[in-house]
Design an enzyme around this catalytic site. Structure first.
Site, short mmCIF file in Angstrom:
data_model
loop_
_atom_site.label_atom_id
_atom_site.label_comp_id
_atom_site.label_asym_id
_atom_site.label_seq_id
_atom_site.Cartn_x
_atom_site.Cartn_y
_atom_site.Cartn_z
N LYS A 1 0.56 -0.53 3.82
CA LYS A 1 -0.27 0.59 3.35
C LYS A 1 -1.43 0.17 2.46
O LYS A 1 -1.78 0.87 1.51
CB LYS A 1 0.60 1.63 2.64
CG LYS A 1 1.62 2.29 3.54
CD LYS A 1 2.40 3.35 2.83
CE LYS A 1 3.81 2.94 2.59
NZ LYS A 1 4.70 3.97 2.15
N ASP B 1 11.30 5.96 -0.01
CA ASP B 1 10.95 7.39 0.05
C ASP B 1 11.79 8.15 1.08
O ASP B 1 12.04 9.34 0.92
CB ASP B 1 9.45 7.61 0.31
CG ASP B 1 8.93 6.85 1.52
OD1 ASP B 1 9.69 6.05 2.10
OD2 ASP B 1 7.76 7.05 1.89
#
Length: 466
Positions: A173, A209
């Site tokens: 990311k 997450d």
């Protein structure tokens, strides 16, 4: 520009559905996952899951199936104040959560930016920045003098050695901080907090997450057994039997299950997805900061979906099939067709093109016709449907593998949340490939993975009251 807009003005009034060009349909066929391809995908996915769970094949497996050491889901008895830190993209969130009873809680949170210089700087810089924000947050919320348990959501591939120890496998990311890969990120956070010396925090758990999403949904719905993220990145976790999790290294405390963080974004890194990858996927990968890595994620997630659609549009423009062969500077510039545009364009009702028109105008294509709009929407639909179907192949495989009669999938992430059709595309495709006697539903995680991090900390405190 008045004359150019006339066809659009008329179109708004009469709402005519323009037919997608046959040539564009034909050239987009490679983006369609047929039933045959879906079955092959699911077989390959399950094979890779088994390889990740097995000690013998784990080192070579694309889908690593990391053990999270989370063995208990919330049961509603958790009470008290907890901090959560949610790091997983270009900003991070700090939360203060007060659990008062089943389904009764207060939550305050603040989002902090991570400058590009820190994303690409040293690990010490990153964790010092986080510790400073934690300190400021605790001052603002008047818990500066309290010693609070903290759950740390760290949404990057992590090899966990326990509930409070996890080594970063690799950055994704857009991050590339020095001195963090193969290091214990909990220790790096503790060191940064200690360097400041001004706050007292017990880091009780580190999690992904997906785990946070699952825990957050399981607090409200005890049937939640899978956590899914479809946002900047894509990943899933699920409840597995300890007896199948050969990488589990620690006391099982007599508990039969453990959460597994699949890290499925890396599916295909060994060539398993080559049979469905296109020239657009290869181009995205070549120009990414991690070529050859996270190949499934690059076909699904919000970081890449807009760029995939742009590459298709560029090719068709250069071939004279779109915009009369005349593009714009923005269209031809990498990374300038955002994933939110895909969602906006697909929000238009059949025969209407007002959102599409606005987007094309924004990127300098004022000369686009209603026919172009129909073609552009079709391109966006093919890219987003493929993403939804790839996700569905993985989720259907996990549901079938768990073989429970009823499963809730907790879902979070900007693509799932904001794309107008993603949920329905998934439900329809999963239904098609899940065993007929299994019931499932998809549950949107209302407050992201932050509350889940606090809940993991709360469950850890429930198990080990200090």
């Amino acid at each position: 520009m008045g004359d150019l807009m006339k066809p659009f003005m008329n179109m708004k009034i009469q709402s005519t559905e323009y037919k997608v060009s046959d040539e564009i349909k034909q050239k987009c066929e490679e983006l369609i996952l047929t039933d045959e391809k879906m079955k092959k995908l699911m077989e390959k996915f399950l094979h890779e899951i088994e390889r990740g769970l097995s000690k013998k094949t784990h080192p070579e497996a694309d889908i690593k199936c990391f053990v999270t050491y989370v063995q208990d889901l919330p049961n509603g008895t958790e009470r008290g104040k907890f901090l959560a830190l949610d790091l997983g993209g270009t900003n991070f969130r700090v939360l203060l959560i007060h659990l008062k009873g089943e389904h009764d809680f207060e939550m305050q949170s603040k989002i902090y930016a991570i400058p590009q210089s820190i994303m690409l700087g040293s690990g010490q810089q990153l964790f010092d920045h986080i510790a400073e924000c934690l300190s400021n947050f605790m001052k603002e919320h008047e818990v500066y003098n309290e010693r609070l348990p903290l759950g740390f959501t760290f949404s990057f591939p992590l090899r966990q050695l326990g509930l409070t120890k996890g080594l970063l496998v690799r950055w994704t990311k857009g991050f590339n901080c020095d001195g963090v890969v193969n290091e214990d990120v909990v220790q790096l956070l503790k060191d940064a907090i200690a360097r400041r010396g001004d706050i007292q925090i017990d880091v009780c758990a580190i999690l992904n997450d997906t785990t946070g999403t699952l825990m957050s949904c399981a607090w409200k719905n005890h049937n939640c057994k899978i956590g899914l993220i479809v946002g900047t990145g894509s990943n899933a976790c699920y409840v597995e039997r300890v007896s199948n999790a050969e990488m589990f290294d620690g006391p099982s405390n007599g508990k039969e299950h453990v959460l597994i963080n699949t890290e499925w974004g890396a599916f295909g890194d060994n060539g398993a997805l080559d049979f469905i990858r296109t020239q657009y996927d290869r181009e995205i990968d070549e120009h990414s900061i991690n070529p050859g890595k996270q190949l499934q994620e690059k076909m699904i997630s919000g970081m890449y979906m807009g760029e995939l659609a742009r590459l298709v549009m560029v090719r068709f423009t250069q071939e004279g099939l779109l915009f009369g062969g005349q593009g714009s500077d923005v269209l031809f510039k990498r990374g300038q067709f955002f994933t939110k545009y895909v969602s906006e364009i697909e929000t238009d009702k059949p025969g209407q093109y007002s959102y599409c028109m606005d987007v094309l105008e924004e990127i300098g294509l004022e000369h686009a016709t209603p026919q172009d709009c129909a073609n552009v929407r079709y391109i966006c639909e093919r890219v987003s449907s493929r993403a939804a179907h790839l996700v569905s192949a993985g989720i259907a495989s996990l549901i079938n593998k768990m073989d429970e009669k009823s499963v809730t999938v907790g879902v979070d992430g900007s693509v799932y949340r904001f794309h107008p059709k993603f949920h329905d595309l998934m439900v329809n495709k999963i239904r098609q490939f899940v065993k007929p006697d299994i019931q499932f539903d998809l549950m949107l995680s209302e407050d992201g993975s932050g509350r889940g991090a606090a809940l993991v900390a709360a469950v850890a405190c429930r198990e080990d009251p200090r």
